[in-house]
Motif scaffolding. Structure first.
Motif, PDB file in Angstrom:
ATOM      1  N   GLY A 243       0.720  -1.177  -0.006  1.00 13.00           N
ATOM      2  CA  GLY A 243       0.029   0.019  -0.016  1.00 13.00           C
ATOM      3  C   GLY A 243       0.750   1.357  -0.056  1.00 13.00           C
ATOM      4  N   THR A 244       2.303   1.143  -0.326  1.00 15.73           N
ATOM      5  CA  THR A 244       2.946   2.257  -0.317  1.00 15.73           C
ATOM      6  C   THR A 244       3.397   2.658  -1.773  1.00 15.73           C
TER       7      THR A 244
ATOM      8  N   TRP B 245       3.579  10.144  -5.583  1.00 17.76           N
ATOM      9  CA  TRP B 245       4.634   9.170  -4.926  1.00 17.76           C
ATOM     10  C   TRP B 245       5.832   9.685  -5.050  1.00 17.76           C
TER      11      TRP B 245
ATOM     12  N   ASP C 224       7.750   8.374   1.080  1.00 19.01           N
ATOM     13  CA  ASP C 224       7.577   7.902   2.462  1.00 19.01           C
ATOM     14  C   ASP C 224       6.278   8.229   2.938  1.00 19.01           C
ATOM     15  N   GLY C 225       5.573   9.412   2.399  1.00 20.39           N
ATOM     16  CA  GLY C 225       4.366   9.769   2.855  1.00 20.39           C
ATOM     17  C   GLY C 225       3.025   9.404   2.153  1.00 20.39           C
TER      18      GLY C 225
ATOM     19  N   ASN D  97       0.204   7.266   1.120  1.00 20.64           N
ATOM     20  CA  ASN D  97      -0.596   6.246   1.781  1.00 20.64           C
ATOM     21  C   ASN D  97      -1.799   5.453   1.017  1.00 20.64           C
TER      22      ASN D  97
ATOM     23  N   SER E 118      -3.964   6.920  -0.840  1.00 23.92           N
ATOM     24  CA  SER E 118      -5.418   7.270  -0.692  1.00 23.92           C
ATOM     25  C   SER E 118      -5.551   8.385  -2.043  1.00 23.92           C
TER      26      SER E 118
END
Length: 74
Positions: free
Chosen positions: A34-35, A57, A62-63, A65, A67
């Motif tokens: 999910g990254t 991305w 790293d952040g 998510n 969504s």
């Protein structure tokens, strides 16, 4: 000059790998975790990634998510 939004494009696997620098195995491992954005089915035997989601991305790996935009109906 028009202020219309730029349409989102679909990127194929090799383009995503080139832009991100990830290996194929790492890319799919990140999708499963999910990254990284999920691919979208765009034809019977063809899938791609939304360019806007890959760019999101890249701005913050790293952040991310997962969504992003909702999946397109096939």
């Amino acid at each position: 000059m028009s202020s219309q939004p730029i349409p989102d494009r679909f990127l194929r696997l090799n383009t995503v790998l080139d832009r991100t620098g990830l290996s194929r195995a790492t890319l799919y491992r990140k999708i499963a975790a999910g990254t990284f954005p999920h691919q979208v089915k765009i034809a019977e035997r063809c899938c791609g990634w939304r360019e806007s989601e890959v760019a999101a991305w890249q701005r913050d790996p790293d952040g991310f998510n997962g969504s992003g935009l909702p999946p397109l109906a096939a």
